[in-house]
Scaffold this active site. Structure first.
Site, short mmCIF file in Angstrom:
data_model
loop_
_atom_site.label_atom_id
_atom_site.label_comp_id
_atom_site.label_asym_id
_atom_site.label_seq_id
_atom_site.Cartn_x
_atom_site.Cartn_y
_atom_site.Cartn_z
N GLY A 1 70.74 18.91 56.47
CA GLY A 1 71.40 17.61 56.32
C GLY A 1 72.16 17.43 55.03
N LEU A 2 72.83 18.51 54.58
CA LEU A 2 73.75 18.44 53.45
C LEU A 2 73.12 17.96 52.14
CD1 LEU A 2 77.02 17.06 55.15
CD2 LEU A 2 76.56 19.40 54.39
N ASN B 95 84.47 20.68 55.96
CA ASN B 95 83.39 20.74 56.95
C ASN B 95 83.48 19.52 57.87
OD1 ASN B 95 81.01 20.76 58.36
ND2 ASN B 95 79.69 21.04 56.57
N CYS C 195 79.35 19.76 60.64
CA CYS C 195 77.90 19.81 60.38
C CYS C 195 77.17 19.02 61.48
CB CYS C 195 77.56 19.20 59.02
SG CYS C 195 75.77 19.16 58.74
N LYS D 122 86.68 24.03 58.74
CA LYS D 122 85.54 24.71 59.39
C LYS D 122 85.18 23.96 60.66
CE LYS D 122 80.96 26.64 58.66
NZ LYS D 122 79.90 26.96 57.69
N ASN E 105 80.83 26.86 62.92
CA ASN E 105 79.60 26.29 62.34
C ASN E 105 78.46 26.55 63.34
OD1 ASN E 105 77.73 24.65 60.88
ND2 ASN E 105 79.43 23.43 60.10
N GLY F 52 72.29 32.68 63.30
CA GLY F 52 71.67 33.99 63.46
C GLY F 52 72.30 34.77 64.60
N GLY G 75 75.68 34.40 56.94
CA GLY G 75 74.77 33.28 56.69
C GLY G 75 73.31 33.68 56.75
#
Lengths: 264, 305
Positions: free
Chosen positions: B74-75, B129, B132, B167, B194, B219, B267
């Site tokens: 959550g940033l 971004n 998110c 993004k 994302n 992943g 990532g």
């Protein structure tokens, strides 16, 4: 030495280590000994390592395991089977190679005054390492709490390094019936510091006890982790800092925190 | 012996190699400096940064899933001013190309943070971004419609003169439409993708494992999705793209380059292999040498037909 070990940092080892031994010390709880390294031999009590089992059964994230002892030859790790990752770890065999990163996190600081150690369940493990490191261990008391006698472990090991070891169980099947905080209340003398590791409710009640008795308390916390290096902010806990509440990282600022500042 | 060149460019931003961390997986570059100098990377994309500091979401924030993980961080971040005063000097000292990932609750937020960063010449690009999945306001809400995405990009473009990268979220019906809208509104390049919105349930407590209910899946599980989206957008728009999603080795990264990515971000793999990015950079050099290819640029988009 493989290429990764050459790239390891001065402080943190990352590479393959060999399983020297693995034993189920009580049902579902395992002691695994792995070969050490220059960096791992400098581990401190309360620090942890990140382990990736080498297995066909795929898990993504490493598992943080607490360090129960470390020297130039071996590192002893204790874990309990809780999910897939730890189940796969329990299937390791002597001679297996596993990916290890560590030591990680900030552990218990060395203290030179009488201290009370309090361990609940799996939380006893890092306290063994701490007990061995304490210089005044003849004045150190330890309370270990377990659900029942079948889950108790390391009692004799603790007794070999500490004079005052007390055991309590929820059902009274070993030691006295009751919980760790109650037992600490019974045995307290002039100690001013508690070092504790165990379930969150136990740490919460011990922190309240420490506050009431004007004692300092250091607690080792657990949270689900992503990177183990402080980058992902996945493992945060809420801490009071400078009059404010903020999230701090268990893997970096912890896992050992000032218990009076943790918001449970 | 041929001269191997693994440099690349994204929206006019020159990079000495195509490898950089995905925002939010590598902090502000300090954390992994234990292992290697962050200046070795093509660029460093920093933690998603907002105008004001943010606490982020309640823990637990992470859940493991088959071949991936969910997060709902959550940033959480220090805010743009502390980023500039406390985090940027380290990156500058290590000669990093810095890409600031920026997020906001409103279009005005995005514009304000872009204006602030425009004054910092040590930030070479902003990655906007709009994707998110873990915040209640802003984030993905801007990225799921072409009009809203366009509105954010236009507002940032007005305030930020250097390289602007959008993004994008994979949680849309037509990624090409959103990509076009961003390019038409002034984005120099795109980062695709994302995380994919997902969830996990704690069967013992009979409720979602993450307090935020859903989280972003990352992943290896998402690599085929990300690769497909890079391919589709490259084919349709020809835009400069940074490919990201499930890259855990050099071969994965090369697939993205061949699908049309000019560069790649790594990532989740950083979490289980802190040396993965230097390993991928080494892999590119080795592959080019073995295949007698003098420049990585020759491989960008070779699989796009």
């Amino acid at each position: 030495m493989n290429s990764r070990e050459k790239l390891s940092s001065e402080k943190i080892f990352f590479g393959l280590r060999e399983v020297i031994n693995i034993n189920e010390i009580v049902k579902g709880t395992f002691l695994v000994e792995i070969s050490s390294s220059a960096q791992l031999s400098k581990s401190g009590p309360g620090q942890f390592v990140y382990i990736i089992p080498k297995t066909q059964k795929r898990t993504i994230l490493p598992r943080p395991l607490c360090i129960a002892d470390a020297d130039a030859d071996t590192v002893k790790l204790i874990f309990k089977v809780k999910g897939k990752g730890t189940l796969y770890l329990s299937e390791l065999s002597k001679g297996d190679k596993i990916s290890v990163m560590g030591p990680l996190g900030k552990g218990f600081q060395a203290v030179n005054e009488p201290v009370l150690l309090a361990g609940g369940g799996l939380g006893a493990a890092p306290l063994y390492f701490l007990a061995k490191k304490l210089r005044n261990n003849e004045k150190t008391s330890l309370v270990l709490g377990f659900k029942n006698k079948d889950e108790a472990y390391f009692i004799n090991e603790f007794k070999s390094v500490l004079r005052n070891v007390f055991v309590c169980t929820d059902d009274g099947s070993l030691g006295s019936r009751g919980n760790v905080t109650g037992k600490i209340g019974e045995i307290i003398k002039d100690e001013k510091i508690i070092c504790a590791c165990g379930p969150r409710p136990m740490l919460k009640s011990l922190s309240a006890f420490a506050g009431e008795n004007k004692m300092r308390i250091f607690v080792s916390l657990e949270e689900r982790m992503g990177c183990g290096m402080g980058a992902c902010l996945g493992c945060v806990v809420k801490i009071r800092s400078g009059g404010k509440e903020e999230y701090q990282r268990v893997c970096k600022e912890g896992p050992v925190f000032d218990g009076s500042k943790v918001i449970y | 012996m041929i001269n191997i060149d693994i440099s690349t460019a994204v929206g006019g931003l020159k990079l000495k190699n195509p490898v950089m961390p995905a925002s939010g997986t590598w902090g502000y570059g300090e954390e992994y400096a234990e292992f290697y100098n962050p200046g070795e990377l093509g660029a460093v994309v920093v933690k998603g940064t907002t105008l004001e500091p943010r606490h982020g979401n309640e823990p637990p924030r992470i859940a493991e899933t088959p071949a991936g993980m969910l997060n709902s961080v959550g940033l959480q971040n220090v805010g743009v001013e502390k980023f500039i005063s406390e985090k940027l000097p380290f990156l500058k000292d290590n000669k990093c190309v810095v890409i600031a990932n920026i997020a906001g609750d409103s279009i005005d937020d995005y514009a304000a943070i872009a204006e602030r960063l425009d004054a910092e010449k040590d930030v070479s690009a902003v990655e906007v971004n709009i994707s998110c999945p873990n915040v209640s306001k802003g984030g993905i809400a801007f990225g799921v419609g072409a009009d809203t995405a366009s509105g954010v990009i236009k507002s940032v473009r007005k305030k930020y003169k250097r390289v602007l990268i959008a993004k994008l979220s994979p949680n849309v019906t037509d990624i090409v439409e959103i990509a076009r809208a961003c390019i038409d509104s002034g984005a120099d390049a795109l980062t695709l993708i994302n995380t994919v919105k997902g969830m996990s349930i704690d069967i013992n407590n009979r409720k979602p494992l993450l307090p935020n209910c859903t989280g972003g899946l990352s992943g290896p599980a998402i690599k085929p999705i990300a690769l497909r989206m890079v391919y589709e957008v490259k084919k349709a728009t020809g835009a400069d793209i940074i490919g990201v999603g499930g890259i855990e080795c050099f071969e994965d990264a090369l697939e993205f380059i061949m699908a049309g990515a000019n560069a790649v971000q790594v990532g989740t793999a950083n979490f289980y292999n802190p040396l993965v990015m230097p390993e991928i950079i080494g892999g590119f050099r080795k592959y080019l040498a073995e295949n007698k290819i003098s420049s990585l640029k020759e491989l960008i988009g070779v699989a796009v037909h």
